[in-house]
Motif scaffolding. Structure first.
Motif, short mmCIF file in Angstrom:
data_model
loop_
_atom_site.label_atom_id
_atom_site.label_comp_id
_atom_site.label_asym_id
_atom_site.label_seq_id
_atom_site.Cartn_x
_atom_site.Cartn_y
_atom_site.Cartn_z
N VAL A 1 14.73 46.93 50.67
CA VAL A 1 14.75 46.55 49.25
C VAL A 1 16.11 45.94 48.89
O VAL A 1 16.28 45.33 47.84
CB VAL A 1 14.41 47.77 48.37
N SER B 1 15.98 42.45 47.73
CA SER B 1 15.70 42.28 46.30
C SER B 1 16.96 42.48 45.49
O SER B 1 17.19 41.78 44.50
CB SER B 1 14.62 43.26 45.85
N ALA B 2 17.78 43.45 45.92
CA ALA B 2 19.03 43.70 45.20
C ALA B 2 19.91 42.45 45.24
O ALA B 2 20.47 42.04 44.21
CB ALA B 2 19.76 44.88 45.82
N ILE C 1 18.41 39.74 42.96
CA ILE C 1 18.61 40.05 41.55
C ILE C 1 20.06 39.78 41.17
O ILE C 1 20.35 39.18 40.13
CB ILE C 1 18.21 41.51 41.26
N PRO D 1 30.05 50.98 50.87
CA PRO D 1 29.49 51.40 49.58
C PRO D 1 30.18 50.81 48.36
O PRO D 1 29.50 50.43 47.42
CB PRO D 1 29.66 52.92 49.62
N TRP D 2 31.52 50.69 48.39
CA TRP D 2 32.19 50.19 47.18
C TRP D 2 31.70 48.81 46.80
O TRP D 2 31.52 48.49 45.63
CB TRP D 2 33.71 50.16 47.38
N LEU E 1 28.80 47.55 47.42
CA LEU E 1 27.46 47.63 46.82
C LEU E 1 27.50 48.22 45.42
O LEU E 1 26.73 47.82 44.54
CB LEU E 1 26.53 48.43 47.72
N VAL E 2 28.40 49.19 45.20
CA VAL E 2 28.58 49.71 43.84
C VAL E 2 28.93 48.55 42.91
O VAL E 2 28.37 48.41 41.83
CB VAL E 2 29.69 50.79 43.80
N GLY F 1 25.82 46.30 42.28
CA GLY F 1 24.85 46.93 41.37
C GLY F 1 25.35 46.94 39.95
O GLY F 1 24.64 46.59 39.01
N ALA F 2 26.63 47.34 39.79
CA ALA F 2 27.20 47.43 38.45
C ALA F 2 27.26 46.05 37.81
O ALA F 2 26.92 45.89 36.63
CB ALA F 2 28.59 48.05 38.52
N ALA G 1 25.38 43.43 38.43
CA ALA G 1 24.02 42.99 38.06
C ALA G 1 23.59 43.67 36.77
O ALA G 1 23.07 43.02 35.85
CB ALA G 1 23.05 43.30 39.19
N ALA G 2 23.81 45.00 36.67
CA ALA G 2 23.39 45.72 35.47
C ALA G 2 24.15 45.20 34.25
O ALA G 2 23.56 44.99 33.18
CB ALA G 2 23.63 47.22 35.65
#
Lengths: 332, 292
Positions: free
Chosen positions: A242, A245-246, A249, A282-283, A285-286, A289-290, A292-293
């Motif tokens: 997925v 998709s991330a 987006i 991880p950082w 990707l954090v 995500g942040a 995008a939001a």
């Protein structure tokens, strides 16, 4: 007052795009294979972003399951190549296969709305992933290599893959560009702006959405083909992830949902971020995500949408603009 | 008998899915949104309980009681910071924003706890291991019974809350017609925030059961979200008791699927979900025509 499509800037820029395409085509002749491989990745990102934007930006269809088609493209290539078909022909067949599978899926998926469509597509991707995992001929859960490509010298192989990526990107972007400029495109943008209003004006919403869905299926399938051609190895865990998709987006939201140029900008940004933070982790990707939001909440039109709004800039014209008489005189 | 036993285990498994799905169902019922970070919120709850257990050595159930206020606060803040703004921006924005949030939670958990798998099973006492043989081949685990009972209690409690209490009426009124509710003096912001707080708290309960039943890691969330959403859809979106039944139907489908082939368990659940979608929204006839 008159209605115009082209401005001097957009004429200049569209011609520039053609020039960029020609320059890009020369890349494998000049640069080392690892640069070529990186640029292939960039083209894959551009293609994915454009396809996701076609769905969400123009069809109002938010899919979290486009990795289904990426996986079909990638596994389709390995499958057809395994049958003894020349790898590059296998790649074309796999792309068509992804588009073909998109048709029956569209028959029922397009009846769903919002979250049902989003998660419904995700589940479809999971189902296809499980089918692949259960199939020993496709390497089951451990993955499979596209060994047939090893018959080519690495330098040529990388060049061919790059040219294929460039061709796919140009073909799909051009298809989308001319689709949006056609009378059909006007109805698509009407659906994007208000689906119910468009339907009441006689737009055949279902048929238009199906067109976008199948185009996006083909495009994401092509991206999957390019991914396996670029990396030579795939496994269901990552190709059906997925995460794709991330990425899509992120690129579309940051670049500009529902704008033609935005996803290209978003893809270049994501590529720049990926090349800078090579370790990933991880950082990173954090941050994705942040971002995008935050864009979804605070800047829903994305970077390009905002630029377009503020400056009235339109580089690759898919819409029309009203030119006031004063400007016209000056232009004349 | 093995099939019967599988179905029985499926009911217990389904009760767990129903608890996971409960919060999703509440938020959809009240606000018409789906929180794509719901599964990650449940996993976050499991990690909070895990930390409390590690630090204090209490049992997982006590740790859940301590974590509960944290989860409620988390839900309240989530609504006021992210969801409220996204609600105003159209139907796609809540999905986009919560999908971003989901990635953030997963990777923050990854940073804080490493990708290793964890479990709460060791700190839940003898409950996780004890089981009784009801008939030959039919076994009932204490944990299964507990989850089923808690699920019924949660759904029953919510039913009473919504039908008997003032706050419940306000919530239903807001769900029915937000403008009319505002007109009669209901603070819809507050109602929404409480709905999310309850949803997140129940997700935390789901996290507790997830941790006791099996193991979890930072990226367990999306799978939990898919199962929870499947339960909601199978049971009928917007219906609370439907979600409980939907969860059980999903659980039974999975355990029966596992009888066919171990790897077929999840697949069976997915197929049931897709079949329900096709049955409800149509498209089946078009699909059949295409097949011919």
């Amino acid at each position: 007052m008159r209605v115009a499509r082209w401005t001097r800037t957009s004429k200049f820029f569209t011609a520039g795009t053609g020039l960029v395409a020609v320059l890009l085509a020369c890349v494998p002749l000049v640069f080392e294979p690892d640069v070529v491989q990186k640029l292939t990745t960039l083209l894959i990102l551009v293609l994915l972003a454009a396809m996701w934007n076609a769905l969400a930006g123009y069809g109002g269809l938010l899919s979290v399951g486009q990795q289904a088609f990426i996986g079909i493209g990638a596994y389709g290539t390995v499958y057809f190549a395994g049958l003894g078909i020349t790898p590059y022909v296998a790649m074309l067949l796999a792309t068509l296969l992804a588009g073909l599978i998109a048709i029956p899926i569209s028959l029922f998926a397009l009846r769903l709305r919002a979250a049902q469509f989003a998660i419904g597509m995700w589940v479809i991707a999971e189902v296809i992933s499980i089918i692949v995992r259960l199939n020993k001929n496709l390497g089951a859960g451990t993955g499979i290599s596209l060994i047939q490509l090893n018959q080519f010298d690495p330098i040529f192989r990388q060049a061919y893959t790059f040219w294929l990526a460039l061709a796919f990107t140009i073909v799909f972007m051009a298809a989308l560009f001319f689709l949006l400029r056609s009378p059909l495109g006007a109805s698509l943008q009407a659906i994007r702006d208000d689906e119910d209003a468009a339907r009441s004006l006689g737009v055949r919403v279902a048929a238009r959405k199906r067109l976008l869905f199948v185009l996006a299926g083909l495009g994401c399938g092509a991206a999957g083909v390019l991914i396996v051609a670029n990396t030579l190895f795939i496994e269901p865990g990552s190709i059906f992830s997925v995460q794709w998709s991330a990425y899509m987006i992120f690129m579309v939201l940051v670049g500009g949902l529902g704008t033609f140029e935005g996803p290209i900008l978003g893809a270049i940004l994501l590529f720049a971020i990926q090349t800078t933070f090579t370790q990933g982790g991880p950082w990173y990707l954090v941050g994705l995500g942040a971002t995008a939001a935050l864009f979804a909440l605070l800047l829903p039109r994305g970077l390009w949408g905002t630029i377009e709004e503020r400056l009235g800039l339109r580089l690759l014209p898919v819409g029309y603009r009203v030119v006031e008489a004063k400007h016209e005189q000056r232009a004349a | 008998v093995t099939v019967l036993n599988a179905a029985l285990q499926g009911v217990f498994l389904g009760a767990f899915y129903a608890v996971l799905a409960c919060g999703l169902s509440i938020m959809f019922g009240v606000m018409r949104i789906i929180n794509l970070a719901h599964g990650d919120v449940a996993v976050l709850g499991a990690y909070i309980i895990f930390v409390i257990v590690e630090r204090t050595g209490v049992s997982a159930f006590v740790a859940f009681a301590i974590a509960l206020p944290v989860m409620i606060l988390l839900g309240y803040v989530l609504q006021l910071t992210v969801l409220e703004r996204s609600l105003k921006a159209g139907i796609l924005t809540p999905l986009l924003a919560t999908f971003g949030l989901s990635i953030v939670i997963q990777n923050l958990l990854q940073l804080a706890f490493s990708p290793d798998v964890r479990s709460l099973g060791g700190s839940a006492g003898s409950l996780t291991t004890s089981s009784a043989q009801v008939a030959s081949g039919l076994s009932v685990s204490a944990l299964g019974i507990l989850v089923l009972m808690v699920a019924v209690l949660v759904f029953g409690g919510l039913q009473i809350f919504l039908s008997r209490t003032r706050a419940g009426w306000m919530m239903r009124a807001t769900a029915e017609d937000i403008d009319a509710a505002e007109l009669v003096g209901i603070n819809s912001r507050n109602v929404y925030a409480w709905a999310t707080a309850i949803a997140v708290a129940i997700a935390g309960l789901g996290g507790l059961f997830l941790g006791i039943r099996s193991v979890f890691d930072p990226v367990s969330g999306p799978t939990q979200l898919i199962f929870a959403f499947e339960a909601v859809v199978i049971g009928g979106m917007g219906s609370l008791w439907g979600t409980l039944l939907g969860g059980i139907a999903l659980g039974v489908a999975q355990t029966l699927g596992a009888q066919v082939h171990p790897q077929f368990a999840v697949m069976a659940g997915h197929l049931l979900f897709l079949a329900v979608l096709i049955a409800r929204f149509g498209g089946g006839r078009a699909l059949l025509r295409a097949a011919r």
